[in-house]
Design an enzyme around this catalytic site. Structure first.
Site, PDB file in Angstrom:
ATOM      1  N   GLY A 169      -6.891   9.233 -42.579  1.00 29.99           N
ATOM      2  CA  GLY A 169      -5.465   9.759 -42.554  1.00 29.99           C
ATOM      3  C   GLY A 169      -4.589   9.600 -40.952  1.00 29.99           C
ATOM      4  N   ILE A 170      -5.461  10.491 -40.246  1.00 35.62           N
ATOM      5  CA  ILE A 170      -5.104  10.605 -38.847  1.00 35.62           C
ATOM      6  C   ILE A 170      -5.225   9.354 -38.263  1.00 35.62           C
ATOM      7  CG2 ILE A 170      -5.642  11.697 -36.430  1.00 35.62           C
ATOM      8  CD1 ILE A 170      -6.406  14.178 -37.956  1.00 35.62           C
ATOM      9  N   ASP A 200     -14.821   2.115 -38.175  1.00 33.51           N
ATOM     10  CA  ASP A 200     -15.398   2.923 -39.654  1.00 33.51           C
ATOM     11  C   ASP A 200     -16.063   2.111 -40.309  1.00 33.51           C
ATOM     12  OD1 ASP A 200     -14.577   4.480 -42.092  1.00 33.51           O
ATOM     13  OD2 ASP A 200     -12.565   5.196 -41.114  1.00 33.51           O
ATOM     14  N   ASN A 245      -1.924   7.070 -50.870  1.00 38.76           N
ATOM     15  CA  ASN A 245      -0.674   8.036 -50.855  1.00 38.76           C
ATOM     16  C   ASN A 245      -0.374   8.545 -49.305  1.00 38.76           C
ATOM     17  OD1 ASN A 245      -2.788   9.914 -50.788  1.00 38.76           O
ATOM     18  ND2 ASN A 245      -1.633  11.455 -52.096  1.00 38.76           N
ATOM     19  N   LYS A 304     -11.861  -0.449 -44.194  1.00 40.13           N
ATOM     20  CA  LYS A 304     -10.711   0.385 -43.426  1.00 40.13           C
ATOM     21  C   LYS A 304     -10.365  -0.186 -42.121  1.00 40.13           C
ATOM     22  CE  LYS A 304     -10.594   4.662 -46.002  1.00 40.13           C
ATOM     23  NZ  LYS A 304     -10.657   6.273 -45.719  1.00 40.13           N
ATOM     24  N   CYS A 313     -17.875   9.458 -52.038  1.00 35.78           N
ATOM     25  CA  CYS A 313     -19.126   8.803 -52.416  1.00 35.78           C
ATOM     26  C   CYS A 313     -20.439   9.689 -52.349  1.00 35.78           C
ATOM     27  CB  CYS A 313     -19.554   7.629 -51.596  1.00 35.78           C
ATOM     28  SG  CYS A 313     -19.531   8.090 -49.515  1.00 35.78           S
ATOM     29  N   CYS A 325     -24.632  27.069 -25.218  1.00 35.23           N
ATOM     30  CA  CYS A 325     -24.562  25.888 -25.719  1.00 35.23           C
ATOM     31  C   CYS A 325     -25.923  25.126 -25.533  1.00 35.23           C
ATOM     32  CB  CYS A 325     -23.609  25.105 -25.292  1.00 35.23           C
ATOM     33  SG  CYS A 325     -23.357  23.442 -26.238  1.00 35.23           S
TER      34      CYS A 325
END
Length: 622
Positions: free
Chosen positions: A28-29, A49, A59, A73, A149, A412
């Site tokens: 989408g992005i 991808d 859509n 994609k 999937c 971290c």
């Protein structure tokens, strides 16, 4: 006088035409971002991808059309973007690069732009080594969106089965949605690594031999919503079909189909008898779940008939037959895929709401990504911000809220100078293979870890060289003298990453919990700062927290990475929605200096890396 090329300064426009961009993810992005990049003037772009195009993508992922279903994609996104700018140099890769991207950015000291969307909510933030938090500085909330999937083919957690059961309810009794298909996904990229094979599978799935494909609801109506026929189709025939996709089961335990008649003939009287304790907190037997499935289907069928032709039901966790249907269907699927089944109470608490995919949200976030990238290429990384897109205007009537970037976390285990963690586990029950796959690879995101025991002898426990330590895989950690207080030196050459693991032996872990990372249990937040004045210069609520870039002004050749992820599957958890759950922190509005509540990152992915030699590099993840 400043020379302009379109809306950009000439120097910046020149850098766009020479810098390299890697877009990791073309969803989408990613589609919006790729289009923005070529229209802005970026000329050298790589897109990566692993996914293939599904009809449910059409859509909102506007670089794709119906004729592209089943294709890569990355490849189709490249072809479509070239129509905007035929002179752009775009390279497509049908592959994945999510697992170790953040660490590669840190190793190469490349700025990274991370982004994500969840429904109407979105965010963009910049990550720079030594200046800001890295992607892994804050514990991530439990994942609430899952690839289609995974839901349809390879569930590995109870939540995957609960999501599948909710989808199934809508496919049978509610409003059908292409995003909520439950049948085996024949175009699963993992089942067919070759893009051509994936395309062939997608085409074949539409034909299925000489049998005309019909929707799940149409088929159910044709059977009169017969519970036994539904059961055998969902839990026997579909599972047997999955077993033919043999690549899926090379490294996974294969599912076991169920047959109604066989279960009925082998059922014992006690299988139907209620257990002790509260009804909702009992975990039923398989045959007990079959009975629940049958009764719930019969009840829901009657409700549909009462509403008349064309009626639809809406799933409600407080509607007993709807909840019984999801509980039974989800648990039967858990049993098929060798998971521990859940009580009705547990299923109800885990079943959440679907997060819709909003195309305009993706478009706004993709635009913000480019703007932050332009700041970095202009040598103005100090002016970069974390920007939140809200569903409703805040008190200052803003939908977009820019905030000061967070400084690195001292706790971290990735970006500190000497990463170190403590893992609580049972050394007598944890196998070496589990340490490698579940802890080091899955939990800590490593790719090819080498593990040495700090025992004075330099014992090699795990080697990334194929076959070198395979004999150790099915042995317990205690077999190698690992005990409470042992230390393991872990190196991942591919990530240029080293981690010291302190082992804390315990025999008191909760049921089904293999290990815990001390201080990062799912329901625990990082400890609060005890001396606010002492750390005021680096907290979110102070504008002075924006530390100068480690490279001061960007050099002539700067590197950037962009990370984006649109959460367009669904969210299901006992906690709040994905974009608002988790620990909240106070942060400063970059324009007013006022504090507001910061949402955790909506993105579930990692980051990517790029070469920082001669040209400016940008990398984007979707």
């Amino acid at each position: 006088m400043v020379q302009l090329v379109g809306p950009l300064r000439k120097e910046l426009a020149d850098s766009l035409s020479t810098c390299k961009v890697l877009v990791v993810g073309a969803g989408g992005i990613g589609c919006e971002l790729l289009k923005n990049l070529v229209l802005t003037g970026f000329k050298n772009i790589e897109v990566i991808d692993l996914d293939t195009i599904d009809v449910s993508n059409l859509n909102r992922q506007f670089l794709f059309q119906k004729k592209h279903v089943g294709k890569s994609k990355a490849q189709v996104a490249k072809e479509s973007a070239l129509q905007f700018c035929p002179t752009a140099n775009i390279t497509a890769y049908h592959d994945t690069a999510r697992n170790h991207v953040n660490r590669m950015c840190l190793a190469a000291d490349i700025p990274l732009i991370e982004s994500g969307t969840a429904g109407y909510l979105g965010q963009v933030t910049v990550i720079k080594k030594g200046m800001t938090e890295c992607y892994e500085c804050q514990p991530k909330p439990t994942q609430k969106t899952f690839p289609g999937c995974t839901i349809r083919n390879t569930p590995s957690e109870p939540i995957h089965c609960i999501v599948w059961a909710k989808y199934l309810f809508n496919q049978l009794f509610g409003e059908e949605d292409a995003d909520q298909e439950v049948s085996p996904d024949t175009a699963d990229p993992e089942a067919a690594w070759n893009p051509e094979d994936a395309t062939a599978r997608a085409t074949a799935s539409e034909k299925d031999g000489d049998v005309k494909r019909v929707s799940t609801k149409e088929w159910a109506r044709s059977t009169g919503y017969d519970p036994v026929k539904l059961f055998n189709k969902l839990f026997k025939d579909d599972i047997m079909y999955l077993l033919t996709m043999d690549k899926l089961w090379k490294k996974r335990k294969a599912p076991t189909p169920l047959d109604w008649l066989q279960l009925e003939n082998t059922a014992c009287p006690q299988d139907e008898a209620p257990g002790s304790g509260l009804k909702d907190q009992q975990v039923l037997s398989v045959w007990g779940l079959c009975q629940m499935f049958q009764h719930s289907v019969e009840t829901l069928r009657s409700q549909l008939q009462e509403k008349g032709e064309g009626a639809e039901l809406v799933w409600d966790k407080d509607d007993p037959p709807a909840m019984d249907f999801v509980t039974s269907a989800a648990n039967l699927r858990m049993h098929i895929f060798s998971m521990n089944m859940k009580s009705r109470f547990d299923v109800k608490s885990m079943a959440g709401n679907i997060i819709p995919a909003i195309a305009t949200t993706n478009a706004v976030i993709a635009g913000l990504i480019v703007l932050e990238g332009l700041k970095i290429l202009s040598g103005e990384i100090e002016s970069c911000r974390t920007i939140f897109l809200n569903k409703c205007p805040n008190l200052r009537k803003k939908l977009l809220v820019p905030c000061i970037l967070d400084p690195p976390s001292a706790n971290c285990y990735v970006c500190v100078s000497k990463p170190e963690v403590t893992v609580k586990l049972n050394v007598h029950k944890t196998m070496v293979l589990s340490l490698q796959d579940r802890i080091l690879k899955e939990r800590f995101g490593m790719v090819a870890p080498d593990v040495q025991i700090e025992d004075g002898k330099g014992t090699i426990l795990i080697s990334s060289e194929e076959g070198e330590t395979d004999a150790n895989n099915n042995k317990f950690l205690s077999d190698f003298g690992i005990r409470n207080g042992s230390r393991l030196q872990v190196d991942d050459f591919l990530q240029d990453y080293t981690l010291l693991v302190n082992v804390l032996h315990t025999e008191e872990l909760e049921r089904d919990v293999e290990f815990e990372v001390v201080g990062e249990a799912p329901d625990k937040a990082p400890p609060p700062q005890t001396n606010q004045e002492e750390v005021n210069s680096i907290t979110n609520g102070n504008k002075d927290s924006a530390q100068p870039s480690t490279s001061s002004k960007a050099d002539d050749d700067d590197d950037i990475m962009i990370v984006d992820s649109d959460e367009e599957e669904m969210a299901a958890s006992s906690s709040a929605a994905a974009a608002t759950s988790g620990t909240k922190r106070k942060h400063s509005d970059a324009e007013t200096g006022e504090t507001s509540t910061k949402r955790p990152r909506t993105d579930q992915s990692s980051a990517a890396a790029a070469d920082n030699d001669d040209d400016d590099d940008i990398i984007a993840l979707d």
